[in-house]
Design a protein around this motif. Structure first.
Motif, short mmCIF file in Angstrom:
data_model
loop_
_atom_site.label_atom_id
_atom_site.label_comp_id
_atom_site.label_asym_id
_atom_site.label_seq_id
_atom_site.Cartn_x
_atom_site.Cartn_y
_atom_site.Cartn_z
N ILE A 191 12.89 3.99 8.99
CA ILE A 191 11.39 3.89 9.16
C ILE A 191 10.72 5.10 9.03
CG2 ILE A 191 9.88 3.27 11.24
CD1 ILE A 191 12.36 1.82 12.62
N GLY A 192 9.94 5.09 7.98
CA GLY A 192 9.13 5.93 7.28
C GLY A 192 9.60 6.31 5.83
N ILE A 233 10.89 1.07 5.52
CA ILE A 233 9.67 0.51 6.04
C ILE A 233 8.56 1.32 6.21
CG2 ILE A 233 8.66 -1.06 7.93
CD1 ILE A 233 11.62 -1.50 8.64
N LEU A 249 2.21 2.56 5.70
CA LEU A 249 1.30 2.89 4.53
C LEU A 249 1.53 1.97 3.21
CD1 LEU A 249 1.13 6.59 4.80
CD2 LEU A 249 -0.73 5.20 5.41
N GLY A 286 4.53 9.48 2.74
CA GLY A 286 3.86 10.06 4.03
C GLY A 286 2.83 10.82 4.00
N CYS A 330 2.46 13.65 2.35
CA CYS A 330 2.25 14.29 1.15
C CYS A 330 1.44 13.55 0.40
CB CYS A 330 3.71 14.63 0.61
SG CYS A 330 4.80 15.95 1.27
N LYS A 346 -2.37 19.34 -3.10
CA LYS A 346 -2.08 20.66 -2.72
C LYS A 346 -0.81 21.08 -3.16
CE LYS A 346 -4.95 20.95 1.54
NZ LYS A 346 -5.76 21.99 1.37
N ILE A 388 2.83 23.04 -2.79
CA ILE A 388 3.55 23.52 -1.46
C ILE A 388 4.51 24.51 -2.14
CG2 ILE A 388 5.33 22.81 0.12
CD1 ILE A 388 4.67 20.01 -0.51
N GLU A 394 3.66 -2.24 6.16
CA GLU A 394 3.90 -3.02 7.46
C GLU A 394 4.43 -1.93 8.29
OE1 GLU A 394 6.13 -6.35 6.60
OE2 GLU A 394 5.31 -6.95 4.68
N ALA A 408 12.39 8.11 10.35
CA ALA A 408 11.77 9.22 9.75
C ALA A 408 10.10 9.11 9.82
CB ALA A 408 12.24 9.44 8.32
N GLY A 409 9.62 8.70 11.03
CA GLY A 409 8.36 8.53 11.17
C GLY A 409 7.27 9.56 11.26
N GLY A 410 7.66 10.67 11.03
CA GLY A 410 6.75 11.74 10.88
C GLY A 410 5.80 12.00 12.24
N VAL A 441 2.50 6.45 13.09
CA VAL A 441 1.29 5.70 12.40
C VAL A 441 0.19 6.43 12.44
CG1 VAL A 441 0.11 3.39 12.39
CG2 VAL A 441 2.53 3.65 13.48
N ILE A 495 7.14 2.77 18.04
CA ILE A 495 8.29 3.33 18.46
C ILE A 495 8.56 4.07 19.72
CG2 ILE A 495 9.91 5.38 17.66
CD1 ILE A 495 8.67 4.71 14.51
N ASP A 547 9.86 15.28 10.98
CA ASP A 547 8.55 15.65 12.00
C ASP A 547 8.64 14.83 13.24
OD1 ASP A 547 7.56 17.40 10.01
OD2 ASP A 547 5.65 16.80 10.26
N LEU A 600 11.71 20.83 4.34
CA LEU A 600 13.09 21.54 4.17
C LEU A 600 13.85 21.24 5.30
CD1 LEU A 600 14.40 24.65 5.01
CD2 LEU A 600 12.33 25.20 3.73
C1 LIG Z 1 -2.23 19.81 5.20
C2 LIG Z 1 -0.97 19.84 5.13
C3 LIG Z 1 -0.07 20.83 4.69
C4 LIG Z 1 1.33 20.81 4.71
N1 LIG Z 1 2.05 21.87 4.05
C5 LIG Z 1 3.42 22.19 4.08
C6 LIG Z 1 4.11 23.05 3.55
O1 LIG Z 1 3.59 23.71 2.59
N2 LIG Z 1 5.64 23.16 3.36
C7 LIG Z 1 6.03 22.11 4.30
O2 LIG Z 1 7.38 21.97 4.46
N3 LIG Z 1 5.43 21.29 5.05
C8 LIG Z 1 4.14 21.19 5.25
N4 LIG Z 1 3.39 20.36 5.89
C9 LIG Z 1 4.12 19.45 6.70
C10 LIG Z 1 4.80 18.25 6.24
O3 LIG Z 1 4.07 17.44 5.28
C11 LIG Z 1 5.69 17.37 6.90
O4 LIG Z 1 6.60 18.25 7.83
C12 LIG Z 1 6.66 16.28 6.39
O5 LIG Z 1 5.46 15.24 5.56
C13 LIG Z 1 7.27 15.45 7.40
O6 LIG Z 1 7.77 14.65 6.47
P1 LIG Z 1 8.38 13.20 7.38
O7 LIG Z 1 9.07 12.39 6.22
O8 LIG Z 1 9.19 13.69 8.44
O9 LIG Z 1 7.27 12.66 7.89
P2 LIG Z 1 5.87 12.04 7.23
O10 LIG Z 1 5.58 12.73 6.06
O11 LIG Z 1 4.89 12.15 8.28
O12 LIG Z 1 5.90 10.55 6.93
C14 LIG Z 1 6.39 9.70 7.72
C15 LIG Z 1 5.79 8.25 7.31
O13 LIG Z 1 6.46 7.23 8.65
C16 LIG Z 1 5.42 6.08 8.64
N5 LIG Z 1 5.72 5.65 9.64
C17 LIG Z 1 5.47 6.21 11.18
N6 LIG Z 1 5.65 5.32 11.91
C18 LIG Z 1 6.06 3.90 11.47
C19 LIG Z 1 6.21 2.73 11.88
N7 LIG Z 1 6.23 2.64 13.17
N8 LIG Z 1 6.52 1.82 11.14
C20 LIG Z 1 6.35 2.04 9.42
N9 LIG Z 1 6.14 3.06 9.29
C21 LIG Z 1 5.91 4.27 9.93
C22 LIG Z 1 4.22 6.90 8.41
O14 LIG Z 1 3.32 5.87 7.71
C23 LIG Z 1 4.55 7.86 7.34
O15 LIG Z 1 4.39 7.61 6.01
C24 LIG Z 1 2.00 20.02 5.55
C25 LIG Z 1 1.40 19.34 6.28
C26 LIG Z 1 -0.22 18.85 6.09
C27 LIG Z 1 -0.72 18.21 6.91
#
Ligand SMILES: Cc1cc2nc3c(=O)[nH]c(=O)nc-3n(C[C@H](O)[C@H](O)[C@H](O)COP(=O)(O)OP(=O)(O)OC[C@H]3O[C@@H](n4cnc5c(N)ncnc54)[C@H](O)[C@@H]3O)c2cc1C
Length: 336
Positions: free
Chosen positions: A9-10, A32, A35, A40, A42, A49, A51, A84, A115-117, A120, A257, A288, A300
């Motif tokens: 998820i994510g 799933i 978006l 996510g 990024c 931007k 990284i 969805e 992996a929902g970050g 939503v 969630i 996240d 990382l």
């Molecule tokens: C401006 C900015 C700059 C950054 N710079 C850095 C950097 O330089 N270095 C670094 O390491 N990190 C950086 N980060 C942080 C980094 O982007 C996050 O740590 C990373 O995106 C986390 O990845 P993720 O896959 O865990 O979650 P996310 O990228 O948040 O992705 C999660 C996904 O889950 C989906 N989701 C959530 N719940 C549901 C649900 N119920 N059903 C379906 N989909 C769902 C969301 O739509 C999303 O697409 C930055 C963040 C921002 C905002």
């Protein structure tokens, strides 16, 4: 019913890399995401931007990182349900899970990896009563494709990096015909460089900057035509515009969630750092979205968490098989 080994998820960077690590263990994944595109934060917040803290890349654009992660995952043919949100989860008698989305799509697997970050994405909307009438008819809360604004007059509202950077980008790249930046204060929260650049562009007449003002109303027949700006001293200013883009940030919300019976702390899912498992056996949380002592919300760290969690998932799916760690340099990539 979509059947797979692991429902992720994510489809953010962490979910995408988990597909690769699962593939090395011969486990199939289906992702799933609410978006419409993978990547996510990024892809959604900062695709352009750079990284600087992805090992092995001195610098990589966030959007490029996502493209590379998609390439890396490709040999393992992940499935995608995009646009969805995963809303419901049910545990079956055989121990597997069924995850259902906002559009009713059902997915079945023995393992769920969340992996929902930040959850939503919900944009912070300004309190303008008429705004809902113009959503997707001139009002957007996120700039996904700058080309969409080619030749248009755009009113951008906000005082942070997004509002400043996009105002600069749309004008310097000669995409928008006109940019009007509205901010309620005369000081900005963004980077000093960006603030100075906006001031310079305003001084040279390239951007119209209206500070100590707020957008208070929107008008138009079938789509947006006029943005009403209320200035602290000058009163009402009417600006003709094709687009109004309030960039006030995104609200973190775990969304559905949060009601799945998982242990939640600080709006995140509590995990066991041994294998990033949650309090529900068979459900893991990586990136996240999870919480533990010493947690760092960095890409990382999410890559590491997914790699470890998948070893544990493999042992749950194949309790009789012993997994021996193999280097990719030795074994190569044997896709599906
Ligand atoms: C401006 C900015 C700059 C950054 N710079 C850095 C950097 O330089 N270095 C670094 O390491 N990190 C950086 N980060 C942080 C980094 O982007 C996050 O740590 C990373 O995106 C986390 O990845 P993720 O896959 O865990 O979650 P996310 O990228 O948040 O992705 C999660 C996904 O889950 C989906 N989701 C959530 N719940 C549901 C649900 N119920 N059903 C379906 N989909 C769902 C969301 O739509 C999303 O697409 C930055 C963040 C921002 C905002």
């Amino acid at each position: 019913m979509i059947k797979t080994d692991i429902i992720i998820i994510g489809a953010g960077p962490v979910g995408l890399f988990a597909v690769f690590e699962a593939g090395l263990l011969k486990l199939k994944c289906h992702l799933i995401d609410s978006l419409p595109q993978p990547g996510g934060q990024c892809s959604e917040i900062y695709p352009k931007k750079p990284i600087y803290d992805i090992p092995g890349f001195a610098s990589v654009l966030a959007g490029e990182l996502v493209d590379n992660l998609m390439l890396q995952a490709a040999p393992f043919k992940p499935g995608f349900t995009l646009g969805e949100a995963a809303t419901d989860i049910e545990k079956r008698a055989d121990g597997s899970f069924v995850v259902t989305t906002s559009k009713g799509t059902q997915h079945n697997a023995p393992i769920v990896m969340i992996a929902g970050g930040l959850g939503v994405f919900e944009p912070r909307k300004p309190p303008i009563a008429s705004i809902v009438n113009f959503e997707d008819k001139g009002v957007e809360y996120i700039i996904k494709d700058p080309e969409f604004y080619r030749g248009k007059t755009c009113v951008i509202a906000g005082g942070g990096d997004s509002a400043l950077d996009w105002s600069i980008f749309l004008i310097e790249k000669r995409i928008a015909k006109k940019v009007i930046l509205v901010h309620r204060s005369s000081s900005f929260r963004g980077h000093l460089d960006s603030v100075q650049k906006v001031i310079d562009l305003a001084d040279s007449g390239k951007i119209k900057l209206i500070t100590e003002a707020e957008v208070t109303d929107l008008r138009g027949e079938n789509a947006l035509e006029e943005v009403i700006v209320t200035h602290a001293k000058q009163g009402e200013i009417v600006e003709k515009a094709d687009h109004f883009i309030p960039l006030f940030g995104l609200k973190p919300s775990l969304g559905p969630i949060g009601n799945w019976g998982l242990e939640i702390e600080k709006n995140a899912i509590k995990v066991n750092t041994l294998d990033y498992s949650t309090n529900i056996p068979g459900i893991y949380a990586i990136g996240d979205v999870n919480s533990y002592e010493g947690k760092l919300k960095l890409i990382l760290c999410g890559f590491h968490e997914g790699t470890i969690a998948l070893q544990s998932a493999f042992a749950r799916i194949h309790p009789d098989k012993k997994n021996v760690l193999k280097y990719t340099t030795v074994n190569g990539i044997n896709g599906f």
